[in-house]
Design a protein around this motif. Sequence first.
Motif, short mmCIF file in Angstrom:
data_model
loop_
_atom_site.label_atom_id
_atom_site.label_comp_id
_atom_site.label_asym_id
_atom_site.label_seq_id
_atom_site.Cartn_x
_atom_site.Cartn_y
_atom_site.Cartn_z
N LEU A 199 0.85 -1.19 0.00
CA LEU A 199 0.00 0.00 0.00
C LEU A 199 0.88 1.24 0.00
O LEU A 199 1.77 1.36 0.84
N ALA A 200 0.67 2.11 -0.96
CA ALA A 200 1.47 3.34 -1.04
C ALA A 200 1.23 4.20 0.20
O ALA A 200 0.12 4.26 0.72
N ASP A 201 2.28 4.87 0.67
CA ASP A 201 2.18 5.70 1.87
C ASP A 201 1.41 6.97 1.54
O ASP A 201 1.94 7.89 0.91
N ALA A 202 0.17 7.03 1.95
CA ALA A 202 -0.70 8.17 1.65
C ALA A 202 -1.85 8.17 2.65
O ALA A 202 -1.99 7.25 3.46
N LEU A 203 -2.67 9.20 2.60
CA LEU A 203 -3.91 9.25 3.37
C LEU A 203 -5.06 8.86 2.44
O LEU A 203 -5.18 9.40 1.35
N TYR A 204 -5.86 7.91 2.87
CA TYR A 204 -6.99 7.44 2.06
C TYR A 204 -8.28 7.61 2.84
O TYR A 204 -8.33 7.35 4.05
N TRP A 205 -9.33 8.03 2.16
CA TRP A 205 -10.65 8.04 2.80
C TRP A 205 -11.72 7.98 1.72
O TRP A 205 -11.47 8.29 0.55
N ASP A 206 -12.91 7.53 2.08
CA ASP A 206 -14.01 7.46 1.13
C ASP A 206 -15.09 8.46 1.51
O ASP A 206 -14.95 9.20 2.47
N THR A 207 -16.16 8.47 0.74
CA THR A 207 -17.25 9.42 0.99
C THR A 207 -18.52 8.71 1.42
O THR A 207 -19.62 9.23 1.26
N LEU A 208 -18.38 7.49 1.93
CA LEU A 208 -19.55 6.76 2.40
C LEU A 208 -20.03 7.34 3.74
O LEU A 208 -19.34 8.13 4.37
N ASP A 209 -21.21 6.95 4.15
CA ASP A 209 -21.74 7.37 5.44
C ASP A 209 -22.27 6.12 6.15
O ASP A 209 -23.30 5.58 5.76
N PRO A 210 -21.59 5.61 7.18
CA PRO A 210 -20.38 6.16 7.80
C PRO A 210 -19.15 5.94 6.92
O PRO A 210 -19.08 4.96 6.18
N TYR A 211 -18.19 6.87 7.03
CA TYR A 211 -17.02 6.85 6.16
C TYR A 211 -15.91 5.97 6.72
O TYR A 211 -15.98 5.47 7.84
N HIS A 212 -14.85 5.79 5.91
CA HIS A 212 -13.68 5.00 6.31
C HIS A 212 -12.42 5.74 5.89
O HIS A 212 -12.42 6.49 4.93
N TYR A 213 -11.34 5.52 6.62
CA TYR A 213 -10.07 6.12 6.24
C TYR A 213 -8.93 5.17 6.61
O TYR A 213 -9.06 4.30 7.47
N VAL A 214 -7.80 5.34 5.91
CA VAL A 214 -6.64 4.47 6.09
C VAL A 214 -5.37 5.33 6.02
O VAL A 214 -5.28 6.23 5.19
N ARG A 215 -4.42 5.05 6.91
CA ARG A 215 -3.10 5.63 6.78
C ARG A 215 -2.07 4.64 7.33
O ARG A 215 -2.43 3.69 8.03
N LEU A 216 -0.81 4.86 7.03
CA LEU A 216 0.27 3.99 7.47
C LEU A 216 1.08 4.64 8.57
O LEU A 216 1.26 5.85 8.59
N GLN A 217 1.59 3.81 9.48
CA GLN A 217 2.46 4.28 10.55
C GLN A 217 3.65 3.33 10.65
O GLN A 217 3.52 2.22 11.18
N PRO A 218 4.83 3.72 10.12
CA PRO A 218 6.00 2.84 10.19
C PRO A 218 6.41 2.57 11.63
O PRO A 218 6.42 3.47 12.47
N LEU A 219 6.74 1.31 11.92
CA LEU A 219 7.25 0.92 13.23
C LEU A 219 8.76 0.73 13.20
O LEU A 219 9.45 1.04 14.16
N SER A 220 9.26 0.17 12.10
CA SER A 220 10.69 -0.08 11.93
C SER A 220 10.95 -0.19 10.43
O SER A 220 10.08 0.11 9.62
N THR A 221 12.14 -0.63 10.08
CA THR A 221 12.47 -0.73 8.65
C THR A 221 11.65 -1.79 7.93
O THR A 221 11.48 -1.72 6.72
N ASP A 222 11.15 -2.77 8.67
CA ASP A 222 10.39 -3.84 8.02
C ASP A 222 9.00 -4.06 8.62
O ASP A 222 8.33 -5.04 8.31
N GLU A 223 8.55 -3.15 9.49
CA GLU A 223 7.22 -3.28 10.08
C GLU A 223 6.43 -1.99 9.91
O GLU A 223 6.95 -0.90 10.15
N VAL A 224 5.18 -2.15 9.50
CA VAL A 224 4.30 -1.00 9.31
C VAL A 224 2.93 -1.30 9.92
O VAL A 224 2.37 -2.37 9.70
N LEU A 225 2.42 -0.36 10.69
CA LEU A 225 1.04 -0.45 11.17
C LEU A 225 0.12 0.19 10.13
O LEU A 225 0.44 1.24 9.58
N VAL A 226 -1.02 -0.45 9.89
CA VAL A 226 -2.06 0.15 9.05
C VAL A 226 -3.15 0.64 10.00
O VAL A 226 -3.72 -0.15 10.75
#
Length: 251
Positions: free
Chosen positions: A1-28
């Motif tokens: 998943l490319a490092d960006a901010l994602y969100w939709d326009t549904l109601d209720p809506y959803h959003y996604v972002r990444l948070q790196p933990l280390s060189t090989d670990e990423v929280l979604v």
Amino acid sequence: LADALYWDTLDPYHYVRLQPLSTDEVLVIIGGEDHKAGEADDGEQRFAVLEHWARERLPDLGAITHRWSGQVLEPIDFVGFIGRSPDEEHVFIVSGDSGQGITNGLVAGILIADLITSGSNAWEDVYSPARKIYKNLGEYISENITPLKNFAEYLSASEIASVEGLRSGEGCLVRSGLQKVAACRDQKGQLHLHSASCTHLGCVVHWNSLEQCWDCPCHGSQFAPDGTALNGPAVSPLAELEKPAHHQAAE
């Protein structure tokens, strides 16, 4: 998943972002499935729907490590309140971020600094806390009749004797004479009885089983099982009431 901010326009809506933990670990970080504070007690179902939504789109998603909920202030016209407080020359407000606190924080840093140093900013009318709001008037009216609907709850509730059936982690509204009572058992089985009247403006609080607290649907105040104010605008605890002499601890 490319490092960006994602969100939709549904109601209720959803959003996604990444948070790196280390060189090989990423929280979604995945959010959404919002509801008006104090008007739903279905947190587990919302988490399940959110996970299903996420795994459909991110099939390589690993295990869930953290879950939480938090309140977001949503202005009726979707624009934050940033600027001079109405009728206060030297008091400034930053609120109504709609979950965009980093963006609005940057805007506020520029706008308020200008108001203090030069007395004006090109954006001040757009974000003014004193502005007149004409958009979404139907929602505005609906929001402002919430206290009226809420006060009607004083007319219905089970008798206080029903608290004997509460299990640990459960809460309910009961009646003691003409008084509405917020009754709950904490995770240790201790029974707590408090006035169900929010100490901000008196609306009836509702039990939040996921967060184990009382939520006010009128203005978002939250209270711990022991009545302590957790989240404003209320600052005073719920009024404590006497427990029935025959109450027992629950498993």
